[in-house]
Motif scaffolding. Structure first.
Motif, PDB file in Angstrom:
ATOM      1  N   UNK B 179       0.838  -1.200   0.000  1.00 28.84           N
ATOM      2  CA  UNK B 179       0.000   0.000   0.000  1.00 28.84           C
ATOM      3  C   UNK B 179       0.871   1.246   0.000  1.00 28.84           C
ATOM      4  N   UNK B 180       0.371   2.285  -0.654  1.00 26.11           N
ATOM      5  CA  UNK B 180       1.152   3.503  -0.812  1.00 26.11           C
ATOM      6  C   UNK B 180       0.361   4.710  -0.307  1.00 26.11           C
ATOM      7  N   UNK B 181       1.108   5.730   0.119  1.00 26.97           N
ATOM      8  CA  UNK B 181       0.456   6.946   0.597  1.00 26.97           C
ATOM      9  C   UNK B 181       1.421   8.114   0.579  1.00 26.97           C
ATOM     10  N   UNK B 182       0.900   9.284   0.948  1.00 28.14           N
ATOM     11  CA  UNK B 182       1.693  10.509   0.936  1.00 28.14           C
ATOM     12  C   UNK B 182       0.947  11.577   0.149  1.00 28.14           C
ATOM     13  N   UNK B 183       1.228  12.835   0.464  1.00 25.44           N
ATOM     14  CA  UNK B 183       0.440  13.934  -0.100  1.00 25.44           C
ATOM     15  C   UNK B 183       0.307  13.908  -1.626  1.00 25.44           C
TER      16      UNK B 183
END
Lengths: 486, 215
Positions: B179-183
């Motif tokens: 899973x990936x995230x960040x602004x």
């Protein structure tokens, strides 16, 4: 191409937000933090400079504790006034404490396509297109890199962004997307080519540089080193804190100002230690994190207060300010964006923040909307008119006209009216039509703004650089890519 | 006696008083209460109340984080005791987390870590500026259910893709969800690079993680 900029100048409205004592308390608290807790500078180059200037440096943690008087001494070397140069001198932006200039926002990753409405990832072509619209608008005084050229390689992307904007606009350009030394060096090489030499660039910096701090109380090594390279070349360099109440800063507003202030002034002091007298500026976009998600909010009363308060700090340090305003958290132009962008911009201008960021982005600076850009420009035109205030003199008191019209007449046919009517504000997007006219299509600001943007995109194709210069910029970027391709 | 400890433990989490949680845990162990009992009857009910209050809008993120901190403090005392008894808390899944190479932004990733831990996941946080090889090494070593990759910059975001590629090259891709995230990360980016999940905030990340391990 445009030959004037619509900025707020010598406003007749001001706001009393922090007393002299308040500012001094924040300053003293900030120096205490920088000296006793320290700030992380993850760059040996930066730490070497700080150590040579009597900071106590922990190389393992990369934290520097800098004596307060050293910070004050360094900051005293910063020039209080300077000008952000444009490729066209008529578009120069004086930062002398009498203007507020509006720039675009940055750096978004998605765009709402002007013609299809599709939300998609941004490209170099989009950077160029947005820059054309921003160039067209008198309200936009300077460019930030509004969106990321994600179809370009990461190691030269910021250079493509600069090129895309320079090719279509002679307005000043402030980059916020260069975060390492080698790209900064190449960006300067490009700016030197356009300015006509290193000294010419130093005299007339057509490029300024904004770096982010890493709250709380930290910097990014690449950002520090890129900043030092910019400072050496005489480009105005600013450091922006985005400390957010409750996550990356204390939940209280004053405490948040202290944390952000420590980050910003420690970086500006570093620049002045390395290159005394180099033009620097304060930059901030503090906010309150959303209490339910922890997310950056990009709007709300805390932002408005920070927007007004921060220029008092920048004034105290006698440097210009680049203040995050606009930049709504809304998902589409509408009620929320209007409230947030109007109030944040009003508050930042009320204390005469020198540069305001930024028009045109939604969802906390992530999605570019042409509609939003046009509507933000209209908000700016409202502010320009509002801050002109009320002039009370013989001509404006209009006694002769009042006498000649007398009780019960009207002023429409008066020469005085014709003479001054263009001083009254006229909307592009406020709906002042009769109700039944509106009822026919029920259209409004958003449709009109989009149509205007579409028209500009179709018809307005400014060329700011000649073919030879464009070829030179291409060559410089190519050489950079050959050298730094992983 | 036990009931009194359980009530106090629960209340200390609801009140957001991690030091009290730690002290009551110590006291309960000293009074001979089984560590698994302390967890099941004292701590988990407290975390559930905090979770419910958060969901209903009464509690805010700091309330959750402080409760999770209390839970963590208690586990420092309880884990060695569980180990002695050859017991283990049932885990919702194992997650490796890190901010990708070239990126030093920490808070979003750490928030996700805290929220995952608070929701029963075993989290290995590799920190920031994590090399691709480090992700692969750790993944090979502990065989997690999920790897979470954080990035705040458009220029470092590309390393999320590189980690996914490296997992494939190491033959791990079909065993581990990513899973990936960040602004700057969007759903379309997540899809483009072949990630299995994406969320915009920490609560969303917990939901995605739960879905991914149940698949």
């Amino acid at each position: 191409m445009p030959n004037k900029i619509r900025s707020v100048h010598d406003p007749r409205i001001s706001l009393n937000i922090l007393s002299k004592e308040d500012i001094e308390k924040i300053h003293t608290a900030t120096l205490d933090i920088i000296e006793s807790v320290g700030v992380r500078f993850p760059s040996h180059k930066a730490l070497d400079i700080l150590e040579a200037n009597h900071a106590v440096v922990d190389r393992e943690k990369m934290i520097a504790k800098i004596p307060g008087e050293v910070i004050e001494e360094a900051l005293s070397k910063a020039p209080p006034n300077y000008t952000l140069a444009a490729l066209e001198p008529a578009l120069d932006l004086p930062l002398d404490g009498t203007y507020s200039h509006l720039g675009t926002d940055g750096c978004g990753v998605e765009i709402l396509d002007a013609f299809t409405g599709e939300r998609r990832r941004t490209t170099k072509q989009d950077v160029s297109d947005v820059a054309r619209v921003a160039d067209y608008l008198d309200e936009i005084a300077f460019h930030w890199v509004p969106i990321s050229a994600q179809d370009c390689p990461p190691y030269s992307r910021s250079l493509h962004e600069l090129e895309a904007i320079w090719k279509v606009s002679k307005k000043h350009l402030q980059t916020e997307s260069i975060i390492n030394e080698n790209e900064m060096q190449t960006a300067i090489e490009m700016a030197v080519a356009i300015a006509g030499g290193k000294d010419a660039l130093r005299q007339r910096p057509i490029l300024s540089v904004m770096q982010c701090t890493t709250s709380p109380l930290s910097h990014d090594g690449g950002s520090l080193e890129a900043g030092l390279v910019a400072a050496e070349a005489g480009l105005p360099i600013g450091y922006m804190t985005m400390a957010s109440c409750a996550t990356t800063g204390p939940v209280t507003l004053a405490g948040n100002l202290v944390v952000g202030n420590a980050e910003v002034i420690s970086a500006l002091a570093l620049m002045e230690m390395a290159y005394p007298g180099c033009p620097v500026y304060y930059a901030a976009a503090q906010t309150a994190a959303d209490l339910r998600t922890g997310a950056y909010t990009g709007g709300g009363p805390e932002d408005f207060l920070f927007g007004a308060a921060t220029n008092r700090l920048a004034d105290f340090y006698n440097v210009p300010l680049s203040m995050g305003a606009f930049a709504t958290g809304a998902k589409e132009p509408g009620w929320q964006s209007a409230v947030e962008n109007s109030l944040s911009a009003f508050m930042a201008v009320s204390t005469l923040s020198d540069m305001l960021l930024g028009a045109g982005l939604l969802h906390g600076s992530r999605i570019l909307s042409y509609e939003m850009l046009m509507l933000d420009a209209e908000i700016w035109s409202i502010l320009c008119a509002t801050f002109e205030g009320i002039i009370v003199d013989e001509e404006n008191l209009a006694l002769d006209v009042i006498r000649s019209v007398g009780p019960g007449g009207n002023f429409l046919a008066q020469k005085h009216t014709k003479k001054h009517m263009n001083e009254r504000w006229l909307p592009r997007y406020m709906d002042r039509r009769p109700y039944n006219v509106w009822e026919q299509k029920k259209d409004g600001a958003r449709e009109w703004a989009l149509q205007d943007a579409q028209r500009i995109l179709r018809e307005y194709h400014p060329q700011a650089l000649d073919e030879k210069l464009i070829a030179e910029l291409d060559r410089i970027i190519k050489a950079h890519e050959d050298k730094f391709k992983p | 006696m036990s009931q009194e400890f359980f009530a106090k433990l629960t209340q200390s989490l609801v009140d957001g008083d991690p030091d009290a949680t730690f002290e009551y845990t110590k006291g309960a162990l000293a009074a001979g209460i089984e560590p698994m009992e302390i967890i099941k009857k004292g701590l988990i009910p407290g975390m559930n109340i905090v979770g419910d209050k958060f969901s209903s809008g009464e509690y805010f993120l700091p309330d959750l984080i402080i409760a999770a901190d209390g839970m963590q403090k208690a586990m420092v005392l309880l884990e060695p005791e569980l180990l002695k008894r050859n017991q283990a808390v049932e885990s919702a899944g194992t997650v490796i987390l890190g901010t990708v190479k070239g990126d030093i932004h920490e808070i979003g990733k750490s928030l996700v870590g805290t929220m995952l831990s608070a929701n029963g996941f075993k989290v290995h946080d590799l920190g920031v500026d994590v090399a691709i090889e480090t992700f692969i090494q750790k993944a090979t070593e502990i065989k997690p259910d999920i790897i979470g990759l954080s990035a705040l910059l458009t220029t470092t975001m590309v390393n999320q893709r590189e980690v996914i590629k490296a997992l494939a090259n190491a033959g791990l891709r079909n065993k581990i969800k990513v899973m990936v995230g960040g602004a700057p990360v969007t759903r379309s980016w997540a899809e483009e690079i072949g990630a299995d999940g994406y969320a915009e905030d920490a609560m969303g990340a917990v939901q995605i993680a739960r879905q991914l391990v149940s698949k």
